[in-house]
Design a protein around this motif. Sequence first.
Motif, PDB file in Angstrom:
ATOM      1  N   PHE A 148     -25.107   0.861  12.772  1.00 11.49           N
ATOM      2  CA  PHE A 148     -25.576   2.134  12.238  1.00 11.49           C
ATOM      3  C   PHE A 148     -24.587   2.596  11.167  1.00 11.49           C
ATOM      4  N   HIS A 149     -25.096   3.000  10.013  1.00  6.64           N
ATOM      5  CA  HIS A 149     -24.181   3.513   8.998  1.00  6.64           C
ATOM      6  C   HIS A 149     -24.917   4.498   8.091  1.00  6.64           C
ATOM      7  N   GLY A 150     -24.234   5.603   7.791  1.00  7.26           N
ATOM      8  CA  GLY A 150     -24.810   6.613   6.912  1.00  7.26           C
ATOM      9  C   GLY A 150     -24.658   6.229   5.450  1.00  7.26           C
ATOM     10  N   ILE A 199     -21.133   2.268  15.149  1.00  9.37           N
ATOM     11  CA  ILE A 199     -21.586   3.475  14.466  1.00  9.37           C
ATOM     12  C   ILE A 199     -20.524   3.910  13.459  1.00  9.37           C
ATOM     13  N   SER A 200     -20.873   3.908  12.187  1.00 11.50           N
ATOM     14  CA  SER A 200     -19.925   4.327  11.139  1.00 11.50           C
ATOM     15  C   SER A 200     -18.579   3.636  11.316  1.00 11.50           C
ATOM     16  N   ALA A 201     -18.615   2.360  11.613  1.00  9.45           N
ATOM     17  CA  ALA A 201     -17.410   1.638  12.029  1.00  9.45           C
ATOM     18  C   ALA A 201     -16.395   1.488  10.898  1.00  9.45           C
ATOM     19  N   ALA A 202     -15.134   1.680  11.239  1.00  2.22           N
ATOM     20  CA  ALA A 202     -14.027   1.521  10.282  1.00  2.22           C
ATOM     21  C   ALA A 202     -13.601   0.062  10.245  1.00  2.22           C
ATOM     22  N   VAL A 203     -14.527  -0.795   9.835  1.00  2.00           N
ATOM     23  CA  VAL A 203     -14.273  -2.233   9.763  1.00  2.00           C
ATOM     24  C   VAL A 203     -14.772  -2.747   8.400  1.00  2.00           C
ATOM     25  N   VAL A 214     -29.339  -0.607  10.738  1.00  2.00           N
ATOM     26  CA  VAL A 214     -30.210   0.558  10.595  1.00  2.00           C
ATOM     27  C   VAL A 214     -29.495   1.574   9.708  1.00  2.00           C
ATOM     28  N   PRO A 215     -29.955   1.754   8.461  1.00  2.00           N
ATOM     29  CA  PRO A 215     -29.329   2.741   7.583  1.00  2.00           C
ATOM     30  C   PRO A 215     -29.765   4.155   7.963  1.00  2.00           C
ATOM     31  N   PHE A 216     -28.861   5.094   7.785  1.00  2.00           N
ATOM     32  CA  PHE A 216     -29.167   6.508   8.003  1.00  2.00           C
ATOM     33  C   PHE A 216     -29.074   7.210   6.651  1.00  2.00           C
ATOM     34  N   ARG A 217     -30.212   7.415   6.045  1.00  2.00           N
ATOM     35  CA  ARG A 217     -30.252   7.892   4.656  1.00  2.00           C
ATOM     36  C   ARG A 217     -29.841   9.352   4.508  1.00  2.00           C
ATOM     37  N   LYS A 218     -29.932  10.121   5.582  1.00  2.00           N
ATOM     38  CA  LYS A 218     -29.592  11.541   5.522  1.00  2.00           C
ATOM     39  C   LYS A 218     -28.224  11.832   6.125  1.00  2.00           C
ATOM     40  N   SER A 219     -27.452  10.795   6.404  1.00  2.11           N
ATOM     41  CA  SER A 219     -26.201  10.986   7.136  1.00  2.11           C
ATOM     42  C   SER A 219     -24.972  10.643   6.319  1.00  2.11           C
ATOM     43  N   GLY A 220     -23.902  11.381   6.626  1.00  4.41           N
ATOM     44  CA  GLY A 220     -22.570  11.004   6.199  1.00  4.41           C
ATOM     45  C   GLY A 220     -21.930  10.184   7.305  1.00  4.41           C
ATOM     46  N   HIS A 221     -20.662  10.424   7.563  1.00  7.79           N
ATOM     47  CA  HIS A 221     -19.947   9.678   8.599  1.00  7.79           C
ATOM     48  C   HIS A 221     -20.415  10.078   9.996  1.00  7.79           C
ATOM     49  N   ALA A 222     -20.737  11.367  10.154  1.00  6.90           N
ATOM     50  CA  ALA A 222     -21.064  11.910  11.484  1.00  6.90           C
ATOM     51  C   ALA A 222     -22.546  11.753  11.797  1.00  6.90           C
ATOM     52  N   ILE A 223     -22.973  10.506  11.945  1.00  6.70           N
ATOM     53  CA  ILE A 223     -24.371  10.229  12.287  1.00  6.70           C
ATOM     54  C   ILE A 223     -24.765  10.930  13.583  1.00  6.70           C
ATOM     55  N   PHE A 224     -23.815  11.011  14.515  1.00  7.28           N
ATOM     56  CA  PHE A 224     -24.097  11.606  15.820  1.00  7.28           C
ATOM     57  C   PHE A 224     -24.520  13.066  15.702  1.00  7.28           C
ATOM     58  N   THR A 271     -29.126  13.001  14.991  1.00  5.94           N
ATOM     59  CA  THR A 271     -28.921  12.748  16.423  1.00  5.94           C
ATOM     60  C   THR A 271     -30.118  12.067  17.072  1.00  5.94           C
ATOM     61  N   ASP A 272     -31.303  12.585  16.837  1.00  7.46           N
ATOM     62  CA  ASP A 272     -32.501  12.040  17.498  1.00  7.46           C
ATOM     63  C   ASP A 272     -32.736  10.590  17.115  1.00  7.46           C
ATOM     64  N   LYS A 273     -32.636  10.294  15.828  1.00 12.12           N
ATOM     65  CA  LYS A 273     -32.836   8.911  15.370  1.00 12.12           C
ATOM     66  C   LYS A 273     -31.789   7.996  15.983  1.00 12.12           C
ATOM     67  N   LEU A 274     -30.558   8.454  16.037  1.00 12.71           N
ATOM     68  CA  LEU A 274     -29.487   7.653  16.629  1.00 12.71           C
ATOM     69  C   LEU A 274     -29.802   7.327  18.078  1.00 12.71           C
ATOM     70  N   ASN A 275     -30.129   8.327  18.871  1.00 14.39           N
ATOM     71  CA  ASN A 275     -30.375   8.115  20.298  1.00 14.39           C
ATOM     72  C   ASN A 275     -31.592   7.230  20.542  1.00 14.39           C
ATOM     73  N   ARG A 276     -32.663   7.491  19.823  1.00 24.52           N
ATOM     74  CA  ARG A 276     -33.891   6.718  20.037  1.00 24.52           C
ATOM     75  C   ARG A 276     -33.706   5.253  19.655  1.00 24.52           C
ATOM     76  N   THR A 277     -33.017   5.014  18.548  1.00 26.77           N
ATOM     77  CA  THR A 277     -32.823   3.638  18.093  1.00 26.77           C
ATOM     78  C   THR A 277     -31.876   2.892  19.030  1.00 26.77           C
ATOM     79  N   MET A 278     -30.859   3.582  19.520  1.00 32.43           N
ATOM     80  CA  MET A 278     -29.976   2.968  20.515  1.00 32.43           C
ATOM     81  C   MET A 278     -30.771   2.541  21.745  1.00 32.43           C
ATOM     82  N   LEU A 279     -31.638   3.414  22.222  1.00 26.86           N
ATOM     83  CA  LEU A 279     -32.426   3.117  23.421  1.00 26.86           C
ATOM     84  C   LEU A 279     -33.329   1.901  23.205  1.00 26.86           C
TER      85      LEU A 279
END
Length: 270
Positions: free
Chosen positions: A215-217, A120-124, A241-251, A255-263
């Motif tokens: 996951f990345h914003g 998630i928003s990995a520093a790599v 999975v891109p997060f079009r409405k997110s910056g670094h803090a996807i969590f 939040t809902d999209k993050l949790n559901r997609t993880m599941l």
Amino acid sequence: MKKIIKGKNDVSIAVEDIGYGQPIIFLHGWPFDHQMFEYQYNYFLPRGYRVIGVDFSGFGDSDLVIEEYGYDTLADDIKVVLEELQIEEAILVGFSMGGAVATHYMARHQGFGIKKLILISAAVPQFAKKPAYSIGIKKSEITSMIDQIQIDRPKMIQDFIKKLFHEKTYGSYKDWLTSLALRASSYGMILSALAMRDENVQADLEQITVPTLIFHGEKDTVCSYEVVEEMTQLIPKNIVVPFRKSGHAIFHDETDKLNRTMLMFIQNKN
């Protein structure tokens, strides 16, 4: 349940271990601790999962180890935690700096105990710009942050937190994140910032053999979305999975999209 496990150099590593079922291990970002994932814990616990949050050395309730501080040591601490808790078939989740440590862990310890990886928003592959690498934050900017830690750490933390979000967020949420960061050791923040500035996990990406969800914003200004292309080229089995409405803090931003997609990714048998 809070547990204390002796990591590398006999440092005490604090681990939150709650619930039963398939384990999900959470590695936090800089400069927070495992509590940043509480909205993931609240989602997965009633769905029958065991959540394990690890505080890196110098953060949360973990002691600070000064000798050999870096991704090697942090990855080795995770290995000790998995061995101590007898973890198998786990999902490893890393956010920001935690994503870099998770990546390094998978290569350094051949993915011991891990079935799937979520970044998630990995520093790599690296956090700082270098002559041959144009993506990332300027090295001088990270050095400046380290200098600010030694002058006015609360202000440095507040300024950094403002960069995490794409849109304006509630002040109380920022205050909560600030409180988590202030729990960290000041010197631990410095040592980990130096690791992020100077270390590189590019070679580790090719050694990840498990299915990996990225996951990345798209509005991320801390770890640019450009890093996703390199991750997809180097990690053999990946889903982005891109997060079009997110910056670094996807969590927080989605939040809902993050949790559901993880599941869905965790439940997928492939």
